[in-house]
Design a protein around this motif. Sequence first.
Motif, mmCIF file in Angstrom:
data_model
loop_
_atom_site.group_PDB
_atom_site.id
_atom_site.type_symbol
_atom_site.label_atom_id
_atom_site.label_comp_id
_atom_site.label_asym_id
_atom_site.label_seq_id
_atom_site.Cartn_x
_atom_site.Cartn_y
_atom_site.Cartn_z
ATOM 1 N N GLU A 204 -4.199 -13.414 -3.542
ATOM 2 C CA GLU A 204 -3.869 -13.231 -2.129
ATOM 3 C C GLU A 204 -3.032 -14.408 -1.624
ATOM 4 O O GLU A 204 -3.423 -15.565 -1.753
ATOM 5 C CB GLU A 204 -5.139 -13.106 -1.299
ATOM 6 C CG GLU A 204 -4.887 -12.713 0.141
ATOM 7 C CD GLU A 204 -6.165 -12.491 0.918
ATOM 8 O OE1 GLU A 204 -6.445 -11.352 1.313
ATOM 9 O OE2 GLU A 204 -6.916 -13.478 1.105
ATOM 10 N N TRP B 117 3.690 -10.422 5.653
ATOM 11 C CA TRP B 117 3.266 -9.642 4.468
ATOM 12 C C TRP B 117 2.106 -10.353 3.802
ATOM 13 O O TRP B 117 1.977 -11.578 3.868
ATOM 14 C CB TRP B 117 4.450 -9.516 3.506
ATOM 15 C CG TRP B 117 4.175 -8.797 2.224
ATOM 16 C CD1 TRP B 117 4.261 -7.461 2.002
ATOM 17 C CD2 TRP B 117 3.771 -9.379 0.967
ATOM 18 N NE1 TRP B 117 3.949 -7.160 0.706
ATOM 19 C CE2 TRP B 117 3.649 -8.335 0.037
ATOM 20 C CE3 TRP B 117 3.519 -10.689 0.556
ATOM 21 C CZ2 TRP B 117 3.267 -8.548 -1.276
ATOM 22 C CZ3 TRP B 117 3.136 -10.904 -0.749
ATOM 23 C CH2 TRP B 117 3.013 -9.841 -1.661
ATOM 24 N N GLY C 276 -0.120 -10.178 -0.038
ATOM 25 C CA GLY C 276 -0.196 -9.547 -1.354
ATOM 26 C C GLY C 276 -0.490 -10.556 -2.446
ATOM 27 O O GLY C 276 -1.066 -11.623 -2.202
ATOM 28 N N GLU D 100 4.092 -9.517 -5.049
ATOM 29 C CA GLU D 100 3.892 -8.105 -5.359
ATOM 30 C C GLU D 100 2.720 -7.540 -4.558
ATOM 31 O O GLU D 100 1.821 -8.283 -4.126
ATOM 32 C CB GLU D 100 3.604 -7.925 -6.861
ATOM 33 C CG GLU D 100 4.637 -8.538 -7.774
ATOM 34 C CD GLU D 100 4.178 -8.596 -9.222
ATOM 35 O OE1 GLU D 100 5.039 -8.683 -10.118
ATOM 36 O OE2 GLU D 100 2.940 -8.552 -9.450
ATOM 37 N N ASP D 101 2.727 -6.232 -4.422
ATOM 38 C CA ASP D 101 1.590 -5.554 -3.814
ATOM 39 C C ASP D 101 0.392 -5.685 -4.741
ATOM 40 O O ASP D 101 0.487 -5.430 -5.950
ATOM 41 C CB ASP D 101 1.925 -4.084 -3.557
ATOM 42 C CG ASP D 101 0.827 -3.375 -2.802
ATOM 43 O OD1 ASP D 101 -0.146 -2.910 -3.449
ATOM 44 O OD2 ASP D 101 0.924 -3.285 -1.564
ATOM 45 N N GLU E 142 -2.203 -3.890 -5.153
ATOM 46 C CA GLU E 142 -2.758 -2.654 -5.712
ATOM 47 C C GLU E 142 -1.738 -1.877 -6.534
ATOM 48 O O GLU E 142 -2.043 -1.397 -7.623
ATOM 49 C CB GLU E 142 -3.297 -1.775 -4.583
ATOM 50 C CG GLU E 142 -4.466 -2.408 -3.824
ATOM 51 C CD GLU E 142 -4.970 -1.514 -2.712
ATOM 52 O OE1 GLU E 142 -4.382 -0.411 -2.517
ATOM 53 O OE2 GLU E 142 -5.944 -1.886 -2.035
ATOM 54 N N THR E 143 -0.547 -1.724 -6.034
ATOM 55 C CA THR E 143 0.459 -0.913 -6.725
ATOM 56 C C THR E 143 1.379 -1.745 -7.613
ATOM 57 O O THR E 143 2.051 -1.205 -8.491
ATOM 58 C CB THR E 143 1.315 -0.159 -5.697
ATOM 59 O OG1 THR E 143 2.051 -1.102 -4.901
ATOM 60 C CG2 THR E 143 0.426 0.679 -4.783
ATOM 61 N N GLU F 209 4.045 -3.130 -6.539
ATOM 62 C CA GLU F 209 5.402 -3.017 -6.006
ATOM 63 C C GLU F 209 5.923 -4.394 -5.611
ATOM 64 O O GLU F 209 5.229 -5.182 -4.966
ATOM 65 C CB GLU F 209 5.418 -2.088 -4.795
ATOM 66 C CG GLU F 209 6.803 -1.885 -4.197
ATOM 67 C CD GLU F 209 6.765 -0.983 -2.980
ATOM 68 O OE1 GLU F 209 7.836 -0.766 -2.390
ATOM 69 O OE2 GLU F 209 5.663 -0.507 -2.613
ATOM 70 N N PHE G 264 7.788 -7.210 -3.688
ATOM 71 C CA PHE G 264 8.210 -7.506 -2.329
ATOM 72 C C PHE G 264 9.386 -8.488 -2.310
ATOM 73 O O PHE G 264 10.379 -8.280 -1.606
ATOM 74 C CB PHE G 264 7.034 -8.086 -1.529
ATOM 75 C CG PHE G 264 7.417 -8.592 -0.175
ATOM 76 C CD1 PHE G 264 7.685 -7.715 0.867
ATOM 77 C CD2 PHE G 264 7.517 -9.960 0.065
ATOM 78 C CE1 PHE G 264 8.041 -8.181 2.124
ATOM 79 C CE2 PHE G 264 7.872 -10.439 1.326
ATOM 80 C CZ PHE G 264 8.137 -9.543 2.355
#
Length: 209
Positions: free
Chosen positions: A14, A43, A45, A61-62, A64-65, A67, A69
């Motif tokens: 985090e 944001w 992540g 990055e996200d 969970e996914t 993705e 950033f």
Amino acid sequence: METDYESVLLVVRECFVYRIPPRTAARGYRAAEWDDLGSSFLWKGRLRVISKGKSCSIRLEDGETGELFAVCPYEIQGNSVEGVLDSSRYFVLKIEHEGRHAFIGMGFQERSDAFDFNVALQDFAKQLRAEEAAENRAVHGSDAPKQDYSLKEGQTINITIGNVGGKRSRPRPAANASNSNTGFVPLIPPPPSAQQVKQQQQQQRQHPF
């Protein structure tokens, strides 16, 4: 062909990203000047520090996914990562995308995460410097001119060896040295000459008793 593999140097589950005002002075950034630092963020992540060969990047990055950033290519010499002046938990990252770049604020809730982030970047820098130093030694070692120790025409070598051809004296045994103490064998007296034998015989005739 040699292939470079990605290596994950650090994962922080985090982290937070903030908008920051333009830098107005050379003194550095202050997290206290960021808008709504304690209650608002742009944001949230996961952060990963990844190395590949001689390059290193900070990926946001996200959680969970996965993705992506933003990506911050880390440069040892440069302003890609800067710590703020008023806190050890916040940093300014220079992110890049399609040839453009921007500066964002990034921070951690825990000081231990910020410490691990700093250590990961320092370890990568040390490893890169060590590899470059080893490559320089290898290149300089192969290119260094070889020393020619062969004799040129007309050159000679003079060698001096001590005590060659000189007289050597033997140590004389002590007069009172014994065979058991010193190990020297006593000298046998020479046999009497013919004249000495004749004189002894004459003396015996004159004095038989």
